[in-house]
Design an enzyme around this catalytic site. Sequence first.
Site, mmCIF file in Angstrom:
data_model
loop_
_atom_site.group_PDB
_atom_site.id
_atom_site.type_symbol
_atom_site.label_atom_id
_atom_site.label_comp_id
_atom_site.label_asym_id
_atom_site.label_seq_id
_atom_site.Cartn_x
_atom_site.Cartn_y
_atom_site.Cartn_z
ATOM 1 N N ASP A 162 -9.502 28.613 -100.457
ATOM 2 C CA ASP A 162 -10.420 26.835 -101.513
ATOM 3 C C ASP A 162 -11.751 27.019 -101.369
ATOM 4 O O ASP A 162 -12.437 25.611 -101.090
ATOM 5 C CB ASP A 162 -9.590 25.464 -100.892
ATOM 6 C CG ASP A 162 -8.787 26.303 -102.427
ATOM 7 O OD1 ASP A 162 -7.708 24.763 -101.789
ATOM 8 O OD2 ASP A 162 -7.707 27.398 -102.887
ATOM 9 N N HIS A 205 -18.829 21.121 -61.681
ATOM 10 C CA HIS A 205 -18.222 22.114 -62.535
ATOM 11 C C HIS A 205 -18.602 23.589 -61.046
ATOM 12 O O HIS A 205 -19.020 24.623 -61.433
ATOM 13 C CB HIS A 205 -18.896 22.536 -63.624
ATOM 14 C CG HIS A 205 -17.518 21.529 -64.698
ATOM 15 N ND1 HIS A 205 -18.079 20.529 -65.706
ATOM 16 C CD2 HIS A 205 -16.420 21.518 -64.869
ATOM 17 C CE1 HIS A 205 -17.605 19.706 -65.984
ATOM 18 N NE2 HIS A 205 -16.246 20.340 -65.673
#
Length: 754
Positions: A270, A475
């Site tokens: 759409d 990290h």
Amino acid sequence: MSKQEPDPDLFISPNYCKKLGNEVLEDTKIEQEVSIAKIELSNPAKILQLVESLTDKSTRKLEVKLNRYLKTECESKATFLISLHSIAEEAVVQVFHERILLDPLRVTLSDETLNALVNFQINHLTGSEQLDPKIQGLIKDVVPQGTGEVIVVPVLRQECKEKEVSYPVYLVCIVNPVRDSLYISKIVSETFNYCLTLFLNTRQSEDERRLKAECQSLLLVARKLFSHLGDLSDLLKEIMSEARRLTNAERCSLFLLDPDHLHLVAKVFDGVSPSERSTEVRIAADQGIAGHVAATGQILNIKDAYKHPLFYKGMDEATGFKTRNILCFPIRDEDNIVGVAQLCNKINGHFDYFDEQVANAFSIYCGISIMHSLVYKKIQDAQARSRLSNELMLYHMQVSRQDVLDVTMCPSQHEMPHFSKFSFTPRNILLKESPCFVLKMMQDLGFIDTFRIKQDILVRFILYVRKGYRDVPYHNWSHAFSVAHFAYLALKNFELVEKGYFTQLEALAYFISCLCHDIDHRGTTNSFQQQSNSVLASLYSSEGSVMERHHLSQTICTLNTEGCNFLESLSKDDYVKCLDLIKDMILATDLASHYKIHSRQLTLAQEGYDKTQPEHRYYLASLLMTCADLSDQTKDWAETKKVAQLIYAEFFAQGDLEKKMGKTPANMMDREKASIPDHQLEFLTQCCICIFRILATIFPHAKVLVDAIKQNILCWESSKRIFEKFKLEGKTSYEVLVSEELEFEVRSTLDNLN
């Protein structure tokens, strides 16, 4: 200078055409009466004058002149033509008397309606009430209410003289005439004997000009499409935008075939791309309208969607959109169908024969551009991977044979009190000894003996993984070791293998995934990678989870490094399964992925874990990966505070980079705006404790982890007053966090409360 009326004497039969003798005149009396009637009926000079004036290349202008002529001859209030197109199966009115309509009126006709018109002879008149209801409706739309009687005369064209096959091409409508029906019928018949071929040729010429213009538009579209080859998502959106424009459709959808799973995946649905909607639209490759087109390769032009057996109206009911008609066509590459395009609701009408021709031509451009875009993307990926590999090789040193021997031949027993308890803090392990502890945990879990793993190869893999982590604040390898240690604790304390929650192979994949889940982390988030258009974003942004996919890629790269494949002793099936498990588990560390399945994990915990259900095993593995990744928050306050210092150091470094890029960072990334206790409380109360409560529901032993988080929540709550106090002294939130006074003040506050 105005034209003069032709001299009637010019149309009197010459002498050599006259028959002499009374007997001849008597014998032909009836014929003479008929001839006189014909002369009275029409003036050939007027018809020739009409034909002489029909020089326009536009059927609209021709109809204006014809309408004017018929109105005069029939002495009617108005006249108009309904043009019948058998190929397009539609009736069109484009001129009402002398007024050209800006938006021609159209209705769809069936073959039965067109065939029924053949039953009306050219000299037979019929009122509109005898026609198909759709044609009646069209006439009512054209003629003002209360105008009076409308007489309709069908005009047929003979297709093949030998077989005498005819089909209708026009309906001549005479509005409120003075003349009688027989006269009107003969006038229309005689007029079209002279004009029909000219009208049909002009109509065909217009159709050919329209096709030519559309072909020229397609060439411009092709040039636009090839300018988007570098981004498949943009290309697909451009394809559907142009398809909608060319066919004047309201909505569009484009599905690409996923041959591995036999599904059509909506890349533009759409008019909306996957990145702009929350859920992926997938349909079976052999179901529905799109599935039928994908299976047959034939275009479908559906003029009434709700009457078609393949149409699924549930989508309309869910969205509130009303689908009237659909044009669905296949998209091919050189060999196969690669997708399907679906257009909905032709504006002011339905999709016709010309739209089908445009769609067929357009699908060729689509297939070529998509194929080249995919090839171009592969080339870009290969170049990016090459740059990454070179960058990685330059950044990291090789692991020497002596490094491997130092671990495998290490004389130390590496005994640590409470090492297998959840309260143990793995960050207290010396980094230089951490590879030995990884080896020790894998031995304790039985992996080395069960899978006949060669220690030197395993140690080399561990050392390469350690070198794969960058020296960023949080990290880094220390974080990876902590996450792997939680995996060890979970496997030991929850007896995951012994009680059948995991197989030994799943347990191995879990531990390795925890160890490798952040390899080559850059200290920045997925959104930062995408905003900065990094090499990683160019590789993985279309798939989502940019950093996690890079960590997975580097894990596989490390495993494939010479002398590092410690899984080589596995059977082929186990090897493939182990890699699939590692992939799923590393990707599960993206919190965005966790939130998508959080409700299912909660349901699993409430209704009970079923070891025989593959989905349950996947949800549990994902839950355990998330818990391991967040396990720093289950340690004591002192350790949690240290971890927060590392996390915010990394966050603020990213925020500084974003400011240099001219972007506004999120508050928790902005060292000037961040309120660390508020951010920590939000993270603990809305994320961490919810996740570990699910774990504790499945494994009661995990309640100690929930209790630890609750204690840390109290500590952060009590710290808010202290942060506010130091803020008044001009200190930033981070300066307060790293100060020695904070921990002391928090401890004092809690002691007073107790």
